[in-house]
Design a protein around this motif. Structure first.
Motif, PDB file in Angstrom:
ATOM      1  N   VAL A 469      -4.760  -6.281  -3.377  1.00 13.11           N
ATOM      2  CA  VAL A 469      -4.327  -6.393  -3.251  1.00 13.11           C
ATOM      3  C   VAL A 469      -2.705  -6.394  -2.824  1.00 13.11           C
ATOM      4  N   LEU A 470      -2.532  -7.206  -1.471  1.00 10.27           N
ATOM      5  CA  LEU A 470      -0.769  -7.068  -0.572  1.00 10.27           C
ATOM      6  C   LEU A 470       0.281  -7.795  -1.119  1.00 10.27           C
ATOM      7  N   ALA A 471       1.918  -6.939  -1.584  1.00  8.90           N
ATOM      8  CA  ALA A 471       2.520  -8.093  -1.948  1.00  8.90           C
ATOM      9  C   ALA A 471       3.416  -7.887  -0.089  1.00  8.90           C
ATOM     10  N   THR A 472       3.368  -8.531   1.015  1.00  6.99           N
ATOM     11  CA  THR A 472       4.072  -8.837   1.794  1.00  6.99           C
ATOM     12  C   THR A 472       4.993  -9.768   2.950  1.00  6.99           C
ATOM     13  N   HIS A 473       5.728  -9.598   3.340  1.00  8.29           N
ATOM     14  CA  HIS A 473       6.322 -10.259   4.318  1.00  8.29           C
ATOM     15  C   HIS A 473       5.779  -9.884   5.707  1.00  8.29           C
ATOM     16  N   ASP A 474       4.446  -9.568   6.522  1.00  7.53           N
ATOM     17  CA  ASP A 474       4.008  -9.071   7.811  1.00  7.53           C
ATOM     18  C   ASP A 474       3.183 -10.055   7.724  1.00  7.53           C
ATOM     19  N   VAL A 475       3.102 -11.269   8.297  1.00 10.63           N
ATOM     20  CA  VAL A 475       1.969 -11.581   8.564  1.00 10.63           C
ATOM     21  C   VAL A 475       1.078 -11.608  10.118  1.00 10.63           C
ATOM     22  N   GLU A 476       1.455 -11.050  10.626  1.00 16.14           N
ATOM     23  CA  GLU A 476       0.372 -10.058  11.027  1.00 16.14           C
ATOM     24  C   GLU A 476      -0.184  -8.870  10.146  1.00 16.14           C
TER      25      GLU A 476
END
Length: 536
Positions: A469-476
């Motif tokens: 599970v990743l919490a991220t703002h990195d859409v790429e």
């Protein structure tokens, strides 16, 4: 405004120079973007502008760095403070006051500026960064985007001629990043401020740059027009990578320019489809949350969240800053807090497990991976992790070698690159064998090559049966690795489904390739997918 004349710099006890015969001129009113791989020397270049290199870091500086005509070798950093404003990667760590307005006044108080002038400058800064509604807010209550704007505002109140920014958007959601970049562009265009900024998420900022300075990893710097240097730069955003693949000339730096050139490429892709298509995970449920809620005083962080996490899937948690992503990760990891509802990992409440049982079921890597590292060498970290987790000697080291085999054992963890430090933290977390792996903003400070390596690692973990599970703002990153995406807003899931469907239909969270090639076909997420389709 900024001039590097044959500048070389070597840190104490380092054999290779961090900067090697650098020649660079940044004119007044330019936004110069500093680019390069992780560990290439970007922060060193930035710190030399206000004299922290070498006055604070030590080491040996050759050549001459001049800012507004003054040599940083002869002027201490405190005397450059009125000329050069600096905002680091973690602006919250630099706050010293209690409220926003007090923070904006703090630098001017230290510079002995007249109170009447201080008042006017505070008001100007509040307006320039659009933070007037925040003036009375406690600094501890700000979101990451708000904190970034306050940090920049507090620096410009001293009326600097130069603004140095290290990773200004790395902790921000796409919307907040756009707001920050709009504010920075306004400072350049309206005030003539010279901005010297390093940023790994080039897709966000390169289109605004007047000049780029590219570090080659050996201390050397090439500088010039962004479109020209992007043709040979070792690090480029997806829009440029796609332009290289398609042979576009001139090379586009923005989605808008790329869309104008993309019609022939769209025609070539008609009838073709990405080879990887997300399918629902069918593995066993590793963790579950039911009617999970959390509140911090009057602030609702999570509200009746229901989610099942299965073996073999990579799940991306997305949403604006403050949406509840990190709170959800902490709840799944057994973190303390005023939680309501049910959380289970491997059939048990993680808050009721002892430490050794917990690390055997769930591992959490925080945004700053160095928070997990305490020893004086990589070797010591590996040995201590084996002992603390009750593992066979060498287990954590073997895990590190499987993730990244070339990490030197005698180096101090804080001397590692961001990618190496993340690999070490992952090894410490993964060695006990948890089926659930949680990562909070894992790509902060990582270049594109390191992110590709991370994607490969996470896909391998999913194939081995882990739930990631990743919490991220990195859409790429989401586009390249996630099977499923959950979008949170105000503590509630507003979208949950195959990552490809979720991001393609979002104007905020769509990756650059999807924006360029939409609407027909609108299913491509990465340059690698396009390249594979064209080669078949």
């Amino acid at each position: 405004m900024i001039r590097f004349d044959d500048v070389s710099f070597r840190y104490p006890d380092q054999h290779r120079p961090a900067l090697d015969h650098v020649e660079l001129v940044v004119a007044e009113g330019e936004l110069c973007l500093v680019m390069g791989a992780t560990g290439a020397g970007k922060s060193t270049l930035l710190r030399s502008v206000n004299g922290l290199v070498p006055h604070f870091t030590g080491g040996t500086l050759y050549g001459d760095v001049r800012v507004d005509g003054r040599s940083t070798a002869s002027v201490p950093p405190r005397d450059l403070a009125a000329t050069v404003g600096v905002v680091g990667q973690d602006p919250i760590a630099g706050f010293v006051a209690d409220t926003v307005e007090d923070e904006l006044a703090y630098v001017m108080e230290n510079l002995g500026i007249d109170p009447k002038i201080m008042r006017r400058r505070v008001e100007d800064a509040l307006d320039l960064l659009a933070i007037a509604p925040l003036r009375a807010r406690a600094l501890g209550t700000l979101s990451s985007g708000e904190a970034q704007r306050v940090a920049i505002a507090s620096v410009i109140t001293s009326a600097p001629r130069v603004l140095v920014l290290d990773e200004p958007t790395s902790a921000l959601d796409p919307g907040a990043a756009e707001d920050i970049l709009a504010a920075i562009t306004r400072l350049v265009h309206d005030l003539g401020l010279t901005v010297f900024a390093a940023e790994h998420r080039l897709e966000r900022i390169v289109q605004y740059a007047d000049r780029v300075a590219v570090l080659d990893g050996k201390g050397r710097v090439s500088s010039g027009d962004p479109a020209h240097l992007m043709r040979s730069s070792p690090v480029v955003p997806p829009v440029v990578e796609l332009g290289r693949l398609a042979g576009w000339d001139p090379l586009p730096l923005s989605v808008r320019d790329a869309r104008r050139a993309a019609e022939p490429l769209r025609r070539r892709l008609v009838g073709r489809h990405p080879s990887h298509r997300s399918v629902p995970a069918t593995g066993a449920v590793v963790a579950t949350a039911h009617r999970l809620g959390c509140a911090y005083g009057p602030t609702i962080a999570l509200r009746d969240v229901d989610v099942d996490l299965r073996e073999g899937e990579v799940v991306a948690l997305m949403g604006r800053n403050g949406a509840g992503k990190s709170t959800l990760l902490r709840a799944l990891a057994g973190g303390g807090g005023p939680f309501t509802g049910v959380v289970q990992v491997g059939g048990d409440d993680p808050r009721r497990l002892n430490a050794r049982a917990l690390v055997g079921r769930v591992g959490l890597v925080p945004p700053d991976s160095s928070a997990l590292l305490y020893e004086q060498s990589v070797r010591a970290e590996l040995e201590v992790a084996d002992k603390e987790h009750g593992l066979r000697a060498g287990t954590t080291g073997e895990t590190l070698d499987a993730i990244q085999p070339d990490v030197e054992r005698d180096r101090h963890p804080r001397d590692l690159s961001e990618g190496e430090r993340l690999a070490l933290a992952l090894a410490v977390v993964l060695a006990p064998g948890p089926r659930l792996l949680l990562l909070d903003e894992p790509t902060r400070g990582l270049d594109y090559s390191a992110k590709r390596r991370l994607s490969e690692i996470l896909r391998a973990l999913a194939r081995a049966g882990h739930s990631v599970v990743l919490a991220t703002h990195d859409v790429e990153l989401v586009a390249s690795v996630a099977d499923r995406a959950i979008v949170l807003a105000d503590g509630e899931p507003v979208s949950d489904g195959p990552a490809r469907d979720v991001v393609v239909h979002s104007p905020v969270f769509a990756p650059q390739v999807a924006k360029i090639l939409a609407p027909d076909p609108g299913e491509w997420l990465t340059v690698a997918e396009v390249a594979k389709a064209l080669a078949s």
